[in-house]
Each structure stands twice: as C-alpha cells, then as structure tokens.
Scaffold this motif. Structure first.
Motif, PDB file in Angstrom:
ATOM      1  N   MET A 112      35.524  33.282  59.760  1.00  0.00           N
ATOM      2  CA  MET A 112      34.548  32.644  60.696  1.00  0.00           C
ATOM      3  C   MET A 112      35.262  31.398  61.204  1.00  0.00           C
ATOM      4  O   MET A 112      35.364  31.030  62.332  1.00  0.00           O
ATOM      5  CB  MET A 112      33.465  31.571  59.347  1.00  0.00           C
ATOM      6  N   ILE A 113      36.441  31.334  60.610  1.00  0.00           N
ATOM      7  CA  ILE A 113      36.950  29.619  61.131  1.00  0.00           C
ATOM      8  C   ILE A 113      38.126  30.846  62.840  1.00  0.00           C
ATOM      9  O   ILE A 113      38.061  30.120  64.028  1.00  0.00           O
ATOM     10  CB  ILE A 113      38.639  29.453  60.088  1.00  0.00           C
ATOM     11  N   SER A 114      38.381  32.019  62.584  1.00  0.00           N
ATOM     12  CA  SER A 114      38.779  32.729  63.960  1.00  0.00           C
ATOM     13  C   SER A 114      37.510  33.450  64.741  1.00  0.00           C
ATOM     14  O   SER A 114      38.187  33.140  65.522  1.00  0.00           O
ATOM     15  CB  SER A 114      39.122  34.919  63.287  1.00  0.00           C
ATOM     16  N   SER A 115      36.510  33.502  64.499  1.00  0.00           N
ATOM     17  CA  SER A 115      35.742  33.234  65.641  1.00  0.00           C
ATOM     18  C   SER A 115      35.432  32.078  66.130  1.00  0.00           C
ATOM     19  O   SER A 115      35.172  32.002  67.202  1.00  0.00           O
ATOM     20  CB  SER A 115      34.423  34.108  65.275  1.00  0.00           C
ATOM     21  N   ASN A 116      34.923  30.521  65.432  1.00  0.00           N
ATOM     22  CA  ASN A 116      35.287  29.591  65.517  1.00  0.00           C
ATOM     23  C   ASN A 116      36.704  29.242  66.824  1.00  0.00           C
ATOM     24  O   ASN A 116      36.123  28.198  67.706  1.00  0.00           O
ATOM     25  CB  ASN A 116      35.043  28.815  64.956  1.00  0.00           C
ATOM     26  N   ILE A 117      37.314  29.181  66.411  1.00  0.00           N
ATOM     27  CA  ILE A 117      38.831  29.421  67.721  1.00  0.00           C
ATOM     28  C   ILE A 117      38.927  29.866  68.211  1.00  0.00           C
ATOM     29  O   ILE A 117      39.180  29.267  69.364  1.00  0.00           O
ATOM     30  CB  ILE A 117      39.986  29.293  66.686  1.00  0.00           C
ATOM     31  N   ARG A 118      38.286  31.385  68.829  1.00  0.00           N
ATOM     32  CA  ARG A 118      38.032  31.605  69.991  1.00  0.00           C
ATOM     33  C   ARG A 118      37.306  31.327  70.772  1.00  0.00           C
ATOM     34  O   ARG A 118      37.209  31.741  71.974  1.00  0.00           O
ATOM     35  CB  ARG A 118      37.953  33.735  69.688  1.00  0.00           C
ATOM     36  N   TYR A 119      36.207  31.046  70.212  1.00  0.00           N
ATOM     37  CA  TYR A 119      34.920  30.385  70.943  1.00  0.00           C
ATOM     38  C   TYR A 119      34.797  28.885  71.480  1.00  0.00           C
ATOM     39  O   TYR A 119      35.284  28.676  72.335  1.00  0.00           O
ATOM     40  CB  TYR A 119      33.852  29.571  70.301  1.00  0.00           C
ATOM     41  N   LEU A 120      36.268  27.722  70.849  1.00  0.00           N
ATOM     42  CA  LEU A 120      36.099  26.634  70.779  1.00  0.00           C
ATOM     43  C   LEU A 120      37.539  27.339  72.180  1.00  0.00           C
ATOM     44  O   LEU A 120      37.441  25.990  73.502  1.00  0.00           O
ATOM     45  CB  LEU A 120      37.310  26.504  69.935  1.00  0.00           C
ATOM     46  N   ARG A 121      38.617  27.984  72.274  1.00  0.00           N
ATOM     47  CA  ARG A 121      39.150  28.661  73.396  1.00  0.00           C
ATOM     48  C   ARG A 121      39.213  28.944  74.485  1.00  0.00           C
ATOM     49  O   ARG A 121      38.561  28.391  75.723  1.00  0.00           O
ATOM     50  CB  ARG A 121      40.212  29.361  72.694  1.00  0.00           C
ATOM     51  N   ALA A 122      37.700  30.086  74.306  1.00  0.00           N
ATOM     52  CA  ALA A 122      36.948  29.708  75.831  1.00  0.00           C
ATOM     53  C   ALA A 122      35.992  28.917  75.791  1.00  0.00           C
ATOM     54  O   ALA A 122      35.386  29.305  77.588  1.00  0.00           O
ATOM     55  CB  ALA A 122      36.008  31.649  74.900  1.00  0.00           C
ATOM     56  N   LYS A 123      35.219  28.639  75.765  1.00  0.00           N
ATOM     57  CA  LYS A 123      34.035  27.756  75.704  1.00  0.00           C
ATOM     58  C   LYS A 123      35.158  26.108  76.877  1.00  0.00           C
ATOM     59  O   LYS A 123      34.537  25.663  78.252  1.00  0.00           O
ATOM     60  CB  LYS A 123      33.760  26.080  74.418  1.00  0.00           C
ATOM     61  N   GLU A 124      36.936  26.417  76.720  1.00  0.00           N
ATOM     62  CA  GLU A 124      37.174  25.477  77.752  1.00  0.00           C
ATOM     63  C   GLU A 124      38.202  26.561  78.651  1.00  0.00           C
ATOM     64  O   GLU A 124      38.727  25.827  79.595  1.00  0.00           O
ATOM     65  CB  GLU A 124      38.173  24.307  76.752  1.00  0.00           C
ATOM     66  N   ASN A 125      37.739  27.417  78.801  1.00  0.00           N
ATOM     67  CA  ASN A 125      38.120  28.571  79.601  1.00  0.00           C
ATOM     68  C   ASN A 125      39.800  28.677  79.429  1.00  0.00           C
ATOM     69  O   ASN A 125      40.999  28.697  80.495  1.00  0.00           O
ATOM     70  CB  ASN A 125      38.373  28.131  81.097  1.00  0.00           C
ATOM     71  N   LEU A 126      40.641  28.267  77.875  1.00  0.00           N
ATOM     72  CA  LEU A 126      41.995  28.430  77.705  1.00  0.00           C
ATOM     73  C   LEU A 126      42.423  29.724  77.584  1.00  0.00           C
ATOM     74  O   LEU A 126      41.752  30.071  77.137  1.00  0.00           O
ATOM     75  CB  LEU A 126      42.648  27.360  76.872  1.00  0.00           C
ATOM     76  N   THR A 127      43.553  30.773  77.981  1.00  0.00           N
ATOM     77  CA  THR A 127      44.225  31.109  77.038  1.00  0.00           C
ATOM     78  C   THR A 127      44.887  30.769  76.180  1.00  0.00           C
ATOM     79  O   THR A 127      45.303  29.623  75.882  1.00  0.00           O
ATOM     80  CB  THR A 127      45.657  31.730  78.559  1.00  0.00           C
ATOM     81  N   GLN A 128      45.098  32.099  75.284  1.00  0.00           N
ATOM     82  CA  GLN A 128      45.830  31.755  74.405  1.00  0.00           C
ATOM     83  C   GLN A 128      46.812  30.686  74.047  1.00  0.00           C
ATOM     84  O   GLN A 128      47.682  30.314  72.897  1.00  0.00           O
ATOM     85  CB  GLN A 128      46.308  33.354  73.557  1.00  0.00           C
ATOM     86  N   GLU A 129      47.893  31.377  75.614  1.00  0.00           N
ATOM     87  CA  GLU A 129      49.396  30.206  75.209  1.00  0.00           C
ATOM     88  C   GLU A 129      48.359  29.148  75.910  1.00  0.00           C
ATOM     89  O   GLU A 129      49.397  28.176  75.105  1.00  0.00           O
ATOM     90  CB  GLU A 129      49.703  30.489  77.270  1.00  0.00           C
ATOM     91  N   GLU A 130      47.715  28.964  76.325  1.00  0.00           N
ATOM     92  CA  GLU A 130      47.259  27.574  76.721  1.00  0.00           C
ATOM     93  C   GLU A 130      46.752  26.420  75.676  1.00  0.00           C
ATOM     94  O   GLU A 130      46.906  25.555  75.299  1.00  0.00           O
ATOM     95  CB  GLU A 130      46.289  27.161  77.930  1.00  0.00           C
ATOM     96  N   PHE A 131      45.787  27.158  74.950  1.00  0.00           N
ATOM     97  CA  PHE A 131      46.149  26.963  73.729  1.00  0.00           C
ATOM     98  C   PHE A 131      46.985  26.436  72.213  1.00  0.00           C
ATOM     99  O   PHE A 131      46.857  25.202  72.215  1.00  0.00           O
ATOM    100  CB  PHE A 131      44.674  27.454  72.818  1.00  0.00           C
ATOM    101  N   ALA A 132      47.836  27.903  72.518  1.00  0.00           N
ATOM    102  CA  ALA A 132      48.753  27.052  71.988  1.00  0.00           C
ATOM    103  C   ALA A 132      49.567  26.385  72.017  1.00  0.00           C
ATOM    104  O   ALA A 132      50.192  25.694  71.222  1.00  0.00           O
ATOM    105  CB  ALA A 132      50.117  28.553  71.870  1.00  0.00           C
ATOM    106  N   GLU A 133      50.360  25.745  73.772  1.00  0.00           N
ATOM    107  CA  GLU A 133      50.521  24.788  74.157  1.00  0.00           C
ATOM    108  C   GLU A 133      49.843  23.980  73.618  1.00  0.00           C
ATOM    109  O   GLU A 133      50.485  22.639  72.843  1.00  0.00           O
ATOM    110  CB  GLU A 133      51.038  25.088  75.292  1.00  0.00           C
ATOM    111  N   ARG A 134      48.032  23.484  73.601  1.00  0.00           N
ATOM    112  CA  ARG A 134      47.588  22.256  72.732  1.00  0.00           C
ATOM    113  C   ARG A 134      48.219  21.910  71.867  1.00  0.00           C
ATOM    114  O   ARG A 134      48.225  20.707  71.492  1.00  0.00           O
ATOM    115  CB  ARG A 134      46.036  22.310  73.376  1.00  0.00           C
TER     116      ARG A 134
END
Length: 135
Positions: A1-23
């Motif tokens: 569940m946590i994996s899909s929620n992290i993916r959802y939260l990142r996508a909801k803000e239209n962030l790349t994995q790189e941008e999410f990682a930096e945050r």
C-alpha cells in the motif's frame, strides 16, 4: 500500500521521481525502490512525507489514497465518498463527487444533524423555506 500511495502522492503533484527525491532529501533510486515495493522509507522519512501531505502515518501505510476521491454507490441512492479531515476551526471539505451528486455549490446551506447513539453526523442540503415559515 505504501508504494502505491507514494506513487500517487508524487503523481498528484506532477513531480518526477527526481523532484520528489529532492524534496525529501533522498536519491531518485530510493524513490524508485519505494514505488516498486523493493524497499520502504524509514520511519523518519515516512513522517516527513506525512507532514508534508497532511496525512497520518496510518493513512500512508494502510489507506489507498487514490480511492479517496472516488465515490462508491453502496446501495440504491447511498454512497461512500471517501474521507475528509476536520480543520482546526471545525471546517471540512466535502468531496467533489459528493458536491456533484447532491448539487452543492458555494453559498448553499447545509443542515448538520447527529446521532450520538450511532456515532454519526449527517449533512442535508436545505433551503430555509423548507424548515421555517416566513413571518
């Protein structure tokens, strides 16, 4: 569940994995592993994510966030619209799907009712004329 929620939260803000990682001060590879389920963030990182997105740790771990914006008709005319959080001053946001189904718009009046025996609160869209006679 946590994996899909992290993916959802990142996508909801239209962030790349790189941008999410930096945050959150991690590598892009860490985010990729979290989203694939190969690893999970440590508890401190989970807390940061929860604080940033204003969700509880239980929600991040156990509740499918992508389903919270969906309405489910449980029985003829009865719905589950997801969850909302009560703000500091008691305000709530009525989910968009619920506003659409019940044709609720800014400025509309809602009656708040409750039943302490059943532990529930209900809202009903009303016009003052339906409940009070004009004098």
């Amino acid at each position: 569940m946590i994996s899909s929620n992290i993916r959802y939260l990142r996508a909801k803000e239209n962030l790349t994995q790189e941008e999410f990682a930096e945050r959150f001060g991690v590598s892009r590879q860490s985010v990729a592993k979290w989203e694939s389920g190969d690893s999970t963030p440590d508890i401190a990182k989970c807390r940061e994510i929860c604080v940033h997105y204003d969700i509880s740790l239980d929600t991040l771990v156990d509740v499918p966030l992508s389903d919270q914006n969906m309405s489910v008709e449980t029985d003829k005319g009865r719905y589950i619209f997801g969850m909302t959080k009560v703000g500091e001053r008691g305000q709530i946001v009525i989910p968009k799907n619920a506003r659409e189904v019940f044709d609720i718009h800014p400025g509309d009046r809602l009656m708040v009712m409750g039943d302490t025996n059943k532990g529930g609160i209900a809202l009903a869209k009303v016009s003052l004329g339906r409940f009070f006679s004009k004098q």
